[in-house]
Design a protein around this motif. Sequence first.
Motif, PDB file in Angstrom:
ATOM      1  N   LEU A  56       0.849  -1.194   0.000  1.00 17.91           N
ATOM      2  CA  LEU A  56       0.000   0.000   0.000  1.00 17.91           C
ATOM      3  C   LEU A  56       0.887   1.248   0.000  1.00 17.91           C
ATOM      4  CD1 LEU A  56      -2.754  -1.129   2.494  1.00 17.91           C
ATOM      5  CD2 LEU A  56      -2.903  -0.995   0.025  1.00 17.91           C
ATOM      6  N   PRO A  57       0.411   2.339  -0.608  1.00 20.97           N
ATOM      7  CA  PRO A  57       1.256   3.536  -0.704  1.00 20.97           C
ATOM      8  C   PRO A  57       1.628   4.075   0.664  1.00 20.97           C
ATOM      9  CG  PRO A  57      -0.968   3.965  -1.479  1.00 20.97           C
ATOM     10  CD  PRO A  57      -0.875   2.512  -1.258  1.00 20.97           C
ATOM     11  N   THR A  91      -2.419  17.093   4.956  1.00 21.00           N
ATOM     12  CA  THR A  91      -1.461  16.000   5.217  1.00 21.00           C
ATOM     13  C   THR A  91      -1.756  14.840   4.279  1.00 21.00           C
ATOM     14  OG1 THR A  91      -2.947  15.382   6.959  1.00 21.00           O
ATOM     15  CG2 THR A  91      -0.882  16.429   7.638  1.00 21.00           C
ATOM     16  N   PRO A  92      -0.712  14.186   3.810  1.00 23.71           N
ATOM     17  CA  PRO A  92      -0.936  13.052   2.915  1.00 23.71           C
ATOM     18  C   PRO A  92      -1.776  11.956   3.568  1.00 23.71           C
ATOM     19  CG  PRO A  92       1.373  13.668   2.972  1.00 23.71           C
ATOM     20  CD  PRO A  92       0.698  14.422   4.050  1.00 23.71           C
ATOM     21  N   ILE A  93      -2.396  11.192   2.721  1.00 23.69           N
ATOM     22  CA  ILE A  93      -3.414  10.250   3.200  1.00 23.69           C
ATOM     23  C   ILE A  93      -2.900   9.164   4.116  1.00 23.69           C
ATOM     24  CG2 ILE A  93      -5.274  10.469   1.516  1.00 23.69           C
ATOM     25  CD1 ILE A  93      -3.771   8.405  -0.167  1.00 23.69           C
ATOM     26  N   ASN A  94      -1.745   8.661   3.874  1.00 23.10           N
ATOM     27  CA  ASN A  94      -1.356   7.511   4.692  1.00 23.10           C
ATOM     28  C   ASN A  94      -0.056   7.758   5.453  1.00 23.10           C
ATOM     29  OD1 ASN A  94       0.075   7.548   2.432  1.00 23.10           O
ATOM     30  ND2 ASN A  94       0.002   5.336   2.045  1.00 23.10           N
ATOM     31  N   ALA A  95      -0.051   8.899   6.148  1.00 24.38           N
ATOM     32  CA  ALA A  95       1.142   9.262   6.900  1.00 24.38           C
ATOM     33  C   ALA A  95       1.424   8.208   7.970  1.00 24.38           C
ATOM     34  CB  ALA A  95       0.943  10.618   7.542  1.00 24.38           C
ATOM     35  N   LEU A 150      -7.097   5.671  12.265  1.00 21.72           N
ATOM     36  CA  LEU A 150      -8.039   5.546  11.139  1.00 21.72           C
ATOM     37  C   LEU A 150      -9.478   5.878  11.531  1.00 21.72           C
ATOM     38  CD1 LEU A 150      -6.764   2.323   9.358  1.00 21.72           C
ATOM     39  CD2 LEU A 150      -6.599   4.645   8.526  1.00 21.72           C
ATOM     40  N   MET A 187      -4.319  13.207   9.711  1.00 25.66           N
ATOM     41  CA  MET A 187      -4.442  12.464   8.465  1.00 25.66           C
ATOM     42  C   MET A 187      -5.802  12.724   7.819  1.00 25.66           C
ATOM     43  SD  MET A 187      -4.426   8.399   7.886  1.00 25.66           S
ATOM     44  CE  MET A 187      -2.984   8.087   8.859  1.00 25.66           C
ATOM     45  N   GLU A 188      -5.772  13.014   6.546  1.00 23.30           N
ATOM     46  CA  GLU A 188      -7.044  13.244   5.862  1.00 23.30           C
ATOM     47  C   GLU A 188      -7.710  11.911   5.569  1.00 23.30           C
ATOM     48  OE1 GLU A 188      -7.610  15.665   2.391  1.00 23.30           O
ATOM     49  OE2 GLU A 188      -6.176  17.102   3.227  1.00 23.30           O
TER      50      GLU A 188
END
Lengths: 142, 74
Positions: free
Chosen positions: A82-83, A105-109, A141, B1-2
């Motif tokens: 996953l990225p 912020t990036p999605i999967n920090a 999450l 986090m978005e």
Amino acid sequence: MNKKIPKRKMELPAHDETYFIYLKNPLEYRRQLLESTRRTIHCLKNYQRILLIRQKKLEELQKLKTSLKELLYLNKKLNEKLPKYDKSFLEGMKSEDKVKPARATPINARKPAVPVPHRERSELDKLEESLAGIEKKLRTLQ
Amino acid sequence: MEKNVPVFVKIVDYKEVLDIVDVLKQKLKETTQTLEHIRELKSEEDKELQEWEKSITEISRRIAFIDSAFFENE
């Protein structure tokens, strides 16, 4: 098993070779005794079967353990595919933040791994550690 | 986090992901079967133990009968 053999009511006389006891139904006693012996042998056979079953069960449990380890490995692999963030990219983002206004912020920090002091760890310690990590990720999450 | 932002995965990675998911599914199936086998063995073991208990009770009863017959004889 609640049933106990009752205590004898009669006391045995002192050792005397001329003392005999009359048995009313000797055949019935013999039958009972033989049945008891048969049952006892049956129990011993049963014991052997139980040993075999336990051996099989241990083998299956070992197989289960291996399968779970493989599943854990595959999950890890899947997670890797996953990225994710590049560490240097994240650092660059931080320095840019000082100059520019805040960006999404990036999605999967992912937080960089906390350095763990070197010590002997048991299998359980390792599992607990990875479990804590996963729970932490799950909380982010939600 | 978005959250709820679309994620884009490289096509090469995507294929690998599909492969991994396939293997995972297969492994899960195997694990379920192993568990089922363990459950069967456990119930077999329980049955043997019950049989054992029954035998011991019966032996006790027979020995008690012999004992009482020998020592309560008139």
